[in-house]
Design an enzyme around this catalytic site. Structure first.
Site, PDB file in Angstrom:
ATOM      1  N   HIS A 186      -8.071   0.289  -4.213  1.00  0.00           N
ATOM      2  CA  HIS A 186      -9.019  -0.023  -3.137  1.00  0.00           C
ATOM      3  C   HIS A 186      -9.870   1.218  -2.899  1.00  0.00           C
ATOM      4  O   HIS A 186      -9.405   2.192  -2.307  1.00  0.00           O
ATOM      5  CB  HIS A 186      -8.216  -0.416  -1.881  1.00  0.00           C
ATOM      6  CG  HIS A 186      -9.043  -0.660  -0.671  1.00  0.00           C
ATOM      7  ND1 HIS A 186      -8.507  -0.735   0.596  1.00  0.00           N
ATOM      8  CD2 HIS A 186     -10.380  -0.863  -0.505  1.00  0.00           C
ATOM      9  CE1 HIS A 186      -9.460  -0.968   1.466  1.00  0.00           C
ATOM     10  NE2 HIS A 186     -10.616  -1.041   0.834  1.00  0.00           N
ATOM     11  N   SER A 188       0.846  -1.201   0.000  1.00  0.00           N
ATOM     12  CA  SER A 188       0.000   0.000   0.000  1.00  0.00           C
ATOM     13  C   SER A 188       0.878   1.248   0.000  1.00  0.00           C
ATOM     14  O   SER A 188       1.625   1.505   0.959  1.00  0.00           O
ATOM     15  CB  SER A 188      -0.897   0.003   1.239  1.00  0.00           C
ATOM     16  OG  SER A 188      -1.422   1.301   1.414  1.00  0.00           O
ATOM     17  N   GLY A 215      -9.455   3.209   6.832  1.00  0.00           N
ATOM     18  CA  GLY A 215      -9.297   4.640   7.067  1.00  0.00           C
ATOM     19  C   GLY A 215      -7.879   5.067   7.340  1.00  0.00           C
ATOM     20  O   GLY A 215      -7.495   6.176   7.010  1.00  0.00           O
ATOM     21  N   ASP A 268      -4.801   3.103  -2.043  1.00  0.00           N
ATOM     22  CA  ASP A 268      -5.924   3.312  -1.115  1.00  0.00           C
ATOM     23  C   ASP A 268      -6.613   4.642  -1.401  1.00  0.00           C
ATOM     24  O   ASP A 268      -6.118   5.712  -1.027  1.00  0.00           O
ATOM     25  CB  ASP A 268      -5.394   3.315   0.328  1.00  0.00           C
ATOM     26  CG  ASP A 268      -5.163   1.914   0.859  1.00  0.00           C
ATOM     27  OD1 ASP A 268      -6.050   1.063   0.694  1.00  0.00           O
ATOM     28  OD2 ASP A 268      -4.094   1.681   1.458  1.00  0.00           O
ATOM     29  N   GLY A 312      -1.347   1.480   9.650  1.00  0.00           N
ATOM     30  CA  GLY A 312      -0.677   1.400  10.948  1.00  0.00           C
ATOM     31  C   GLY A 312      -1.548   0.973  12.116  1.00  0.00           C
ATOM     32  O   GLY A 312      -1.161   1.148  13.273  1.00  0.00           O
ATOM     33  N   ASP A 315      -6.341  -7.142   4.124  1.00  0.00           N
ATOM     34  CA  ASP A 315      -5.864  -5.757   4.211  1.00  0.00           C
ATOM     35  C   ASP A 315      -6.011  -5.240   5.640  1.00  0.00           C
ATOM     36  O   ASP A 315      -7.123  -5.175   6.169  1.00  0.00           O
ATOM     37  CB  ASP A 315      -6.693  -4.895   3.241  1.00  0.00           C
ATOM     38  CG  ASP A 315      -6.119  -3.501   3.054  1.00  0.00           C
ATOM     39  OD1 ASP A 315      -4.990  -3.249   3.510  1.00  0.00           O
ATOM     40  OD2 ASP A 315      -6.812  -2.671   2.430  1.00  0.00           O
ATOM     41  N   GLY A 316      -4.874  -4.860   6.237  1.00  0.00           N
ATOM     42  CA  GLY A 316      -4.891  -4.250   7.565  1.00  0.00           C
ATOM     43  C   GLY A 316      -4.123  -5.064   8.588  1.00  0.00           C
ATOM     44  O   GLY A 316      -4.476  -6.207   8.867  1.00  0.00           O
ATOM     45  N   SER A 336       2.509  -0.293   6.565  1.00  0.00           N
ATOM     46  CA  SER A 336       3.509   0.085   7.565  1.00  0.00           C
ATOM     47  C   SER A 336       4.565  -0.983   7.821  1.00  0.00           C
ATOM     48  O   SER A 336       5.739  -0.651   8.020  1.00  0.00           O
ATOM     49  CB  SER A 336       2.840   0.518   8.866  1.00  0.00           C
ATOM     50  OG  SER A 336       1.775  -0.312   9.179  1.00  0.00           O
ATOM     51  N   HIS A 357      -0.730  -1.282  -4.076  1.00  0.00           N
ATOM     52  CA  HIS A 357      -2.104  -1.114  -3.599  1.00  0.00           C
ATOM     53  C   HIS A 357      -2.360   0.380  -3.415  1.00  0.00           C
ATOM     54  O   HIS A 357      -1.606   1.063  -2.719  1.00  0.00           O
ATOM     55  CB  HIS A 357      -2.212  -1.870  -2.273  1.00  0.00           C
ATOM     56  CG  HIS A 357      -3.531  -1.838  -1.596  1.00  0.00           C
ATOM     57  ND1 HIS A 357      -4.564  -2.705  -1.910  1.00  0.00           N
ATOM     58  CD2 HIS A 357      -3.995  -1.066  -0.576  1.00  0.00           C
ATOM     59  CE1 HIS A 357      -5.595  -2.476  -1.119  1.00  0.00           C
ATOM     60  NE2 HIS A 357      -5.282  -1.476  -0.303  1.00  0.00           N
TER      61      HIS A 357
END
Ligand code: DX5
Ligand code: ZN
Length: 222
Positions: free
Chosen positions: A70, A12, A146, A39, A149, A179-180, A202, A37
């Site tokens: 995304h 990302s 949103g 965002d 990290g 994702d995340g 991150s 990716h």
């Protein structure tokens, strides 16, 4: 390769220092990652505002790496065309933000890109039952979208396994992306559950050796 599956890493670009985006993309290329990716946030569906379609067409000029866009926006159907024109290779959007989901998925495929559907942590896999056989990939959000990290929400991880079971039972070939909060500590469990694509911001950009970090994540973590 893990159990005959090639695990893909998508980085990302939100995690990069965007004043040096060309260097960040070069780092992705040198690190052997599979995709960038992008965002896209609209300040409505999620609190921040990030990238427009011009950003995508500009980075297309400096890399041959495929991208996946995304869309974290309300009414994503309104934005499919501009991101297709900007050169999107894959586009995912949120089922929570769209009304005529079949139609939106078709418009992405008709434009020649892979079509993905995303679910936030509070949306169950069951919400996908009517469209699961027409998606190219499902993107499971393991944080509330949103921000980069954030810490992974562990209760969302089992949805990867649920999707993998549906995929096997129905003999479907959609990919599962996550994702995340993906990092070398969490990757193993995500892959074990059936993830094909791991998205990271991150963990990659903050690592002392991003290339090594990408390799560790791809091979199932620490
Ligand atoms: C979150 C974004 C993610 C994010 C991932 O809203 O959709 O793609 O950049 O960031 P990390 O890997 O830091 O959780
Ligand atoms: Zn994302």
């Amino acid at each position: 390769m893990i159990n005959n599956r090639k695990i893909q890493i998508s980085v990302s670009i939100l995690g990069a220092d965007l004043s040096k985006v060309d260097q960040a993309i070069k780092l992705c290329e040198d690190s052997g990652v599979d995709a960038i990716h992008v965002d896209v946030m609209d300040g409505h569906f999620v609190p921040q505002i990030t990238f427009g379609n011009k950003f995508l067409s500009d980075i297309k000029k400096i890399t041959k790496l495929p991208n996946d866009v995304h869309l974290m926006v309300n009414n994503p159907d309104r934005f499919i065309d501009v991101y297709l024109k900007a050169g999107a290779d894959a586009i995912s959007f949120h089922i929570e933000a769209d009304i005529h989901v079949n139609k939106t998925l078709s418009s992405i495929k008709d434009g020649g890109a892979k079509a993905g559907i995303c679910i936030i942590p509070s949306t169950p896999v069951a919400a996908l039952s009517e469209i699961i056989d027409i998606v190219d990939f499902v993107q499971v959000m393991t944080v509330n979208p949103g921000f980069a990290g954030q810490k992974i929400i562990h209760s969302s991880i089992r949805k990867i396994g649920e999707l993998d079971a549906i995929r096997r039972a129905k003999n479907l070939s959609f990919e599962i992306s996550v994702d995340g909060g993906v990092n070398s500590q969490t990757a193993g469990e995500l892959i074990k559950q059936g993830a094909d694509i791991l998205i990271t911001a991150s963990a990659f950009f903050n690592a002392p050796d991003p290339k090594k970090e990408a390799a560790i994540i791809r091979s199932g973590g620490l």
